[in-house]
Design a protein around this motif. Structure first.
Motif, PDB file in Angstrom:
ATOM      1  N   ILE A  33     -10.520  15.151  -3.453  1.00 21.06           N
ATOM      2  CA  ILE A  33     -10.512  16.145  -4.520  1.00 21.06           C
ATOM      3  C   ILE A  33     -10.737  15.465  -5.866  1.00 21.06           C
ATOM      4  N   ILE A  34     -11.702  16.004  -6.649  1.00 20.78           N
ATOM      5  CA  ILE A  34     -12.003  15.411  -7.953  1.00 20.78           C
ATOM      6  C   ILE A  34     -11.721  16.378  -9.099  1.00 20.78           C
ATOM      7  N   SER A  35     -11.324  17.618  -8.796  1.00 19.56           N
ATOM      8  CA  SER A  35     -10.916  18.545  -9.854  1.00 19.56           C
ATOM      9  C   SER A  35      -9.850  19.484  -9.309  1.00 19.56           C
ATOM     10  N   ALA A  36      -8.928  19.884 -10.164  1.00 17.71           N
ATOM     11  CA  ALA A  36      -7.803  20.711  -9.735  1.00 17.71           C
ATOM     12  C   ALA A  36      -8.229  22.087  -9.264  1.00 17.71           C
ATOM     13  N   ASP A  37      -9.441  22.522  -9.644  1.00 23.41           N
ATOM     14  CA  ASP A  37      -9.911  23.850  -9.243  1.00 23.41           C
ATOM     15  C   ASP A  37     -10.783  23.820  -7.989  1.00 23.41           C
ATOM     16  N   GLY A  38     -10.794  22.689  -7.263  1.00 25.37           N
ATOM     17  CA  GLY A  38     -11.390  22.705  -5.932  1.00 25.37           C
ATOM     18  C   GLY A  38     -12.711  22.014  -5.719  1.00 25.37           C
ATOM     19  N   LEU A  39     -13.132  21.096  -6.616  1.00 22.24           N
ATOM     20  CA  LEU A  39     -14.338  20.314  -6.359  1.00 22.24           C
ATOM     21  C   LEU A  39     -13.984  19.130  -5.458  1.00 22.24           C
ATOM     22  N   ILE A  40     -14.778  18.965  -4.408  1.00 18.13           N
ATOM     23  CA  ILE A  40     -14.525  17.921  -3.412  1.00 18.13           C
ATOM     24  C   ILE A  40     -15.799  17.121  -3.191  1.00 18.13           C
ATOM     25  N   MET A  41     -15.666  15.798  -3.135  1.00 17.95           N
ATOM     26  CA  MET A  41     -16.811  14.937  -2.832  1.00 17.95           C
ATOM     27  C   MET A  41     -16.714  14.442  -1.399  1.00 17.95           C
ATOM     28  N   THR A  42     -17.879  14.338  -0.763  1.00 14.86           N
ATOM     29  CA  THR A  42     -17.957  13.839   0.608  1.00 14.86           C
ATOM     30  C   THR A  42     -19.358  13.288   0.827  1.00 14.86           C
ATOM     31  N   ASN A  43     -19.695  12.966   2.076  1.00 10.63           N
ATOM     32  CA  ASN A  43     -21.044  12.513   2.408  1.00 10.63           C
ATOM     33  C   ASN A  43     -21.951  13.692   2.728  1.00 10.63           C
ATOM     34  N   ALA A  44     -23.219  13.556   2.390  1.00  8.12           N
ATOM     35  CA  ALA A  44     -24.190  14.606   2.706  1.00  8.12           C
ATOM     36  C   ALA A  44     -24.318  14.783   4.222  1.00  8.12           C
ATOM     37  N   HIS A  45     -24.233  13.685   4.977  1.00  5.51           N
ATOM     38  CA  HIS A  45     -24.419  13.815   6.429  1.00  5.51           C
ATOM     39  C   HIS A  45     -23.230  14.510   7.095  1.00  5.51           C
ATOM     40  N   VAL A  46     -22.100  14.583   6.412  1.00  3.85           N
ATOM     41  CA  VAL A  46     -20.938  15.287   6.981  1.00  3.85           C
ATOM     42  C   VAL A  46     -21.188  16.791   7.009  1.00  3.85           C
ATOM     43  N   VAL A  47     -21.798  17.347   5.963  1.00  2.00           N
ATOM     44  CA  VAL A  47     -21.962  18.800   5.852  1.00  2.00           C
ATOM     45  C   VAL A  47     -23.391  19.262   6.116  1.00  2.00           C
ATOM     46  N   GLU A  48     -24.275  18.340   6.461  1.00  2.00           N
ATOM     47  CA  GLU A  48     -25.679  18.700   6.668  1.00  2.00           C
ATOM     48  C   GLU A  48     -25.836  19.740   7.789  1.00  2.00           C
ATOM     49  N   GLY A  49     -26.527  20.833   7.484  1.00  2.00           N
ATOM     50  CA  GLY A  49     -26.808  21.859   8.472  1.00  2.00           C
ATOM     51  C   GLY A  49     -25.624  22.696   8.890  1.00  2.00           C
ATOM     52  N   PHE A  52       0.809  -1.218   0.000  1.00  2.00           N
ATOM     53  CA  PHE A  52       0.000   0.000   0.000  1.00  2.00           C
ATOM     54  C   PHE A  52       0.847   1.275   0.000  1.00  2.00           C
ATOM     55  N   VAL A  53       2.152   1.134   0.081  1.00  2.00           N
ATOM     56  CA  VAL A  53       3.028   2.299   0.228  1.00  2.00           C
ATOM     57  C   VAL A  53       2.882   3.251  -0.956  1.00  2.00           C
ATOM     58  N   LYS A  54       2.999   2.727  -2.164  1.00  2.00           N
ATOM     59  CA  LYS A  54       2.912   3.564  -3.354  1.00  2.00           C
ATOM     60  C   LYS A  54       1.530   4.184  -3.486  1.00  2.00           C
ATOM     61  N   LEU A  55       0.515   3.385  -3.190  1.00  2.00           N
ATOM     62  CA  LEU A  55      -0.867   3.880  -3.262  1.00  2.00           C
ATOM     63  C   LEU A  55      -1.057   5.096  -2.364  1.00  2.00           C
ATOM     64  N   VAL A  56      -0.559   5.000  -1.135  1.00  2.00           N
ATOM     65  CA  VAL A  56      -0.729   6.090  -0.167  1.00  2.00           C
ATOM     66  C   VAL A  56       0.092   7.309  -0.567  1.00  2.00           C
ATOM     67  N   GLU A  57       1.329   7.085  -1.000  1.00  2.00           N
ATOM     68  CA  GLU A  57       2.184   8.209  -1.391  1.00  2.00           C
ATOM     69  C   GLU A  57       1.586   9.002  -2.549  1.00  2.00           C
ATOM     70  N   GLU A  58       0.983   8.292  -3.503  1.00  2.00           N
ATOM     71  CA  GLU A  58       0.449   8.964  -4.682  1.00  2.00           C
ATOM     72  C   GLU A  58      -0.921   9.591  -4.445  1.00  2.00           C
ATOM     73  N   ASN A  59      -1.708   9.013  -3.551  1.00  2.00           N
ATOM     74  CA  ASN A  59      -3.093   9.457  -3.405  1.00  2.00           C
ATOM     75  C   ASN A  59      -3.407  10.166  -2.095  1.00  2.00           C
ATOM     76  N   GLY A  60      -2.552  10.017  -1.094  1.00  2.00           N
ATOM     77  CA  GLY A  60      -2.804  10.681   0.185  1.00  2.00           C
ATOM     78  C   GLY A  60      -3.051  12.173   0.076  1.00  2.00           C
ATOM     79  N   PRO A  61      -2.281  12.917  -0.741  1.00  2.00           N
ATOM     80  CA  PRO A  61      -2.495  14.368  -0.842  1.00  2.00           C
ATOM     81  C   PRO A  61      -3.855  14.766  -1.407  1.00  2.00           C
ATOM     82  N   GLY A  62      -4.536  13.840  -2.076  1.00  2.00           N
ATOM     83  CA  GLY A  62      -5.845  14.162  -2.635  1.00  2.00           C
ATOM     84  C   GLY A  62      -6.994  13.956  -1.671  1.00  2.00           C
ATOM     85  N   VAL A  63      -6.689  13.496  -0.451  1.00  3.95           N
ATOM     86  CA  VAL A  63      -7.712  13.277   0.575  1.00  3.95           C
ATOM     87  C   VAL A  63      -7.672  14.441   1.560  1.00  3.95           C
ATOM     88  N   VAL A  64      -8.841  14.966   1.926  1.00  5.64           N
ATOM     89  CA  VAL A  64      -8.899  16.147   2.784  1.00  5.64           C
ATOM     90  C   VAL A  64      -9.675  15.865   4.064  1.00  5.64           C
TER      91      VAL A  64
END
Length: 484
Positions: free
Chosen positions: A117-133, A47-59
């Motif tokens: 992160i799903i776009s370089a200009d700042g689109l982020i996906m998450t769960n609806a219950h995380v940001v609800e209200g 999992f080392v390479k996977l984490v190194e390459e993708n960790g920065p895209g998780v917020v």
């Protein structure tokens, strides 16, 4: 357990080599230990390479719900007055409601979740219950930069939300194909359990298309990846470093991980994302049938070899199903070329189809198989609710058109406020208010209100208890474009 096992294996290998007088050969690294014969080798994943390459895209996503005051209903008990209430208080009896109603102060609430992160200009996906209200959303990257987030749209049915931050050249994760997942395949999750940023956990796919009682539209990916509070909204990766799911739920009797976690398939999530980015809401396909699960006894009665399919118990009036000629007692075994294995499969298939699309259904009627064509429609009530909820992402209100009775009673047209948060609540908008006009133009639909809220400010004319007031609202963040 893995560390102990590897250490003992290496020690045993060394002893065996020395005893035979053979030259010592270093053991393979932990991530490539092989088992079995040379013809059939099984290796532990790296999992080392996977984490190194993708960790920065998780917020990490932190949310704040501001302190607020809400109305509390009174007891409503005939003959019960303040004297009786005082007796209850003195003797320590619980008083869930104040006599005659009152106000309750709810303190500030904070929460945390994950996103990617799903776009370089700042689109982020998450769960609806995380940001609800949420009144404030803070997005923190792995390089410690922080941005104020804005919700572009949420879909409670699938628990998907899209958040936007003002940034450029961000690391973007690769989107995979969840339909290619297989049970037993290795997967990994990166998220912020209990607020611990960029925590990596791994496991295997335990089951696919898992149906949960509370979710009729999501065929969940079940895994044994350790997921805890704060992981919600984070990505689930395959071994190619592609996002195949969004971690959403766990099964637990203690509140913590118990080996059962569930992720939303990325194929479904991306369909929802496209609609949220485009319009802020989700429109689902609809045919208008009530269905039930088949048992073996029912399958025998309807001439089916196996209890697979959706049994139609009722047809809604003027629905696409009625127009197509579907009848009560029909068993739908496939829809638009996809097999209907159970009663929960059908809503998942139909909901992802665009209204207006023509589809063929395979139906068993009178123990004979036949094909019926139907034009997928839209559930007007659901669409209205989605449109009302969609507007809450900026102004902070959930609204709906007035009913005929309410129009007569209020003697005005407009939109009824069902919930007020964010900018609306800060400026005094309350549930029960009627938004009559925006920027001097009558508000006849949710789209009218959305159009008026596109700029930095809006002037609302609000009717409350027969009176009217103007409410100016300016859409400004206290820390606009914050970057720390």
């Amino acid at each position: 357990m893995k560390t102990t096992f590897m250490k003992s294996t290496l020690a045993a290998a060394c002893c065996a080599a020395l005893a035979l007088g053979a030259a010592f050969v270093p053991a393979e690294p932990a991530h490539a230990i092989s088992f079995g014969s040379s013809e059939t080798k099984a290796e532990l994943p790296d999992f080392v390479k996977l984490v190194e390459e993708n960790g920065p895209g998780v917020v990490n996503i932190s949310v704040i719900k501001n302190a607020r005051t809400v109305d509390v209903p009174g007891f409503g008990i005939p003959g019960f007055d303040e004297r009786h209430a005082e007796i209850f208080r003195r003797f320590g009896f619980p008083m869930p409601f104040e006599f005659g109603g009152g106000k309750e102060r709810i303190p500030e609430q904070r929460g945390t979740g994950s996103g990617f992160i799903i776009s370089a200009d700042g689109l982020i996906m998450t769960n609806a219950h995380v940001v609800e209200g949420a009144d404030q959303i803070l997005v923190r990257l792995t390089d410690k930069r922080e941005f104020q987030g804005k919700v572009l749209g949420t879909d409670k049915q699938t628990d998907i939300a899209v958040v936007k931050i003002d940034a450029k050249d961000l690391p973007v994760l690769k989107i995979g194909d969840s339909s290619q997942l297989k049970v037993g395949q290795w997967v990994a999750a990166i998220g912020s359990p209990f607020g611990l940023d960029n925590t990596v956990t791994a496991g295997i796919v335990s089951a696919l298309s898992r149906n949960l009682p509370s979710d009729q539209y999501v065929p969940f990916i079940q895994t044994d990846v350790a997921v805890n509070p704060g992981n919600s909204g984070g990505p689930l990766f395959n071994m190619q470093g592609e996002v195949v799911g969004i971690n959403s739920q766990i099964f637990s009797t203690s509140g913590g991980f118990m080996g059962l976690s569930f992720a939303i398939p990325i194929d479904l999530a991306m369909q929802v994302k496209d609609q949220l980015v485009e319009s802020g809401s989700v429109t689902r396909g609809y045919v208008g049938v009530y269905i039930q699960e088949l048992t073996q006894e029912l399958a025998d009665s309807f001439g089916l070899k196996t209890p697979q399919g959706a049994l139609v118990t009722k047809i809604e009036k003027d629905s696409p199903a009625e127009k197509a000629g579907l009848k009560e007692g029909d068993v739908i075994t496939s829809f638009n070329g996809k097999k209907v294995t159970s009663s929960v499969t059908l809503p998942m298939i139909v909901s992802t189809m665009k209204p207006g699309t023509k589809a063929d259904m395979t139906v068993v009627r009178d123990k004979k198989e036949m094909t019926i064509s139907v034009t997928v429609g839209t559930n007007a009530k659901a669409a209205q609710e989605a449109a009302g909820a969609a507007n809450s992402h900026k102004l902070g209100v959930t609204v709906r058109p007035l009913t005929k009775e309410e129009l007569v009673q209020a003697d005005t047209s407009g939109l009824l406020v069902e919930q007020a948060t964010g900018f609306a609540a800060k400026n005094g908008i309350m549930p029960g208010d009627i938004i009559v006009s925006a920027n001097g133009k009558l508000v006849k639909s949710v789209s009218d209100l959305q159009a008026a809220c596109q700029k930095d400010q809006v002037l609302l004319l609000v009717q409350r208890q027969g009176g009217r007031i103007f409410v100016p609202i300016r859409f400004t963040d206290d820390e606009k474009d914050a970057k720390k």
